[in-house]
Design a protein around this motif. Structure first.
Motif, short mmCIF file in Angstrom:
data_model
loop_
_atom_site.label_atom_id
_atom_site.label_comp_id
_atom_site.label_asym_id
_atom_site.label_seq_id
_atom_site.Cartn_x
_atom_site.Cartn_y
_atom_site.Cartn_z
N GLY A 17 1.15 -1.35 0.11
CA GLY A 17 -0.20 0.36 -0.07
C GLY A 17 1.09 1.76 -0.12
N ARG A 18 0.30 2.49 -0.64
CA ARG A 18 1.28 3.02 -0.86
C ARG A 18 0.45 4.59 -0.74
N LEU A 19 1.51 5.44 0.20
CA LEU A 19 0.79 6.85 0.33
C LEU A 19 1.46 8.03 -0.08
N ALA A 20 1.84 8.83 -1.14
CA ALA A 20 1.85 10.08 -0.86
C ALA A 20 1.32 11.61 -0.93
N LEU A 21 3.01 12.00 -0.95
CA LEU A 21 2.63 13.90 -1.18
C LEU A 21 3.93 14.46 -2.39
N ASP A 22 3.09 14.47 -3.46
CA ASP A 22 3.68 15.04 -4.06
C ASP A 22 3.61 16.83 -4.34
N ALA A 23 4.36 17.56 -4.56
CA ALA A 23 4.62 18.92 -4.87
C ALA A 23 5.35 19.33 -6.02
N LEU A 24 4.67 20.58 -7.01
CA LEU A 24 5.48 21.47 -7.87
C LEU A 24 6.29 22.20 -6.80
N VAL A 25 7.34 22.77 -7.07
CA VAL A 25 7.62 23.70 -6.93
C VAL A 25 7.83 24.74 -8.60
#
Length: 161
Positions: A17-25
């Motif tokens: 199982g995978r939980l992710a937080l992604d952002a673009l700067v």
């Protein structure tokens, strides 16, 4: 974007199982810095007479090139991720826990709709990976060399002034 989904080992049986937080700067158009945090918890796998469970936490950094579509944004990215992997022995005569640092390189493709839906898929190769060993039975279970994932979540868009 915050997303959850499944991760599969492609070179051997592995499901997590995978939980992710992604952002673009970066700028709204052109190349941007892609940063992220991801955590995985895998189902137990065979190790000698027992089993082992791998859990991981990784931080990633990469280069993304968002493509603005009419109703969504497509975000391909090339990244490097590193972090600790924890192994926990289950049903072994001497159940132990261990940790190791891993390194992964990969590609991801995200799709963020104007309504906030976020879908991401990716493929990663682990040139440095963890391995759990059982010395009593002289067996070892490594992490997958190649893994893929699919996750779904929500993206918040913030326009720069």
């Amino acid at each position: 974007a915050l997303s959850a989904g499944a991760e599969l080992g492609l070179d051997r049986r592995h499901l997590a199982g995978r939980l992710a937080l992604d952002a673009l700067v970066g700028p709204a158009s052109g190349f941007a810095l892609a940063v992220g945090l991801a955590g995985t918890v895998a189902r137990p796998e065979a190790l000698g007479p027992g089993r082992v469970r791998f859990s991981a936490l990784s931080a990633s950094v990469g280069l993304a090139r968002p493509v603005d579509l009419r109703a969504a944004s497509l975000v391909p990215a090339l990244f490097v991720a590193a972090g600790p992997v924890f192994a926990r022995g289950l049903d072994l005569p001497a159940s132990r826990r261990g940790a190791a640092l891993v390194l992964r390189v990969g590609l991801s493709l995200g799709l963020a709709t104007r309504a906030g839906l976020f879908v991401q898929t990716g493929l990663a190769l682990a040139p440095v990976r963890a391995r759990a060993t059982d010395t009593a039975s002289a067996t070892a279970t490594p992490e997958p060399l190649v893994r893929a994932w699919l996750s779904v979540g929500f993206a918040l868009a913030r326009k720069k002034p």
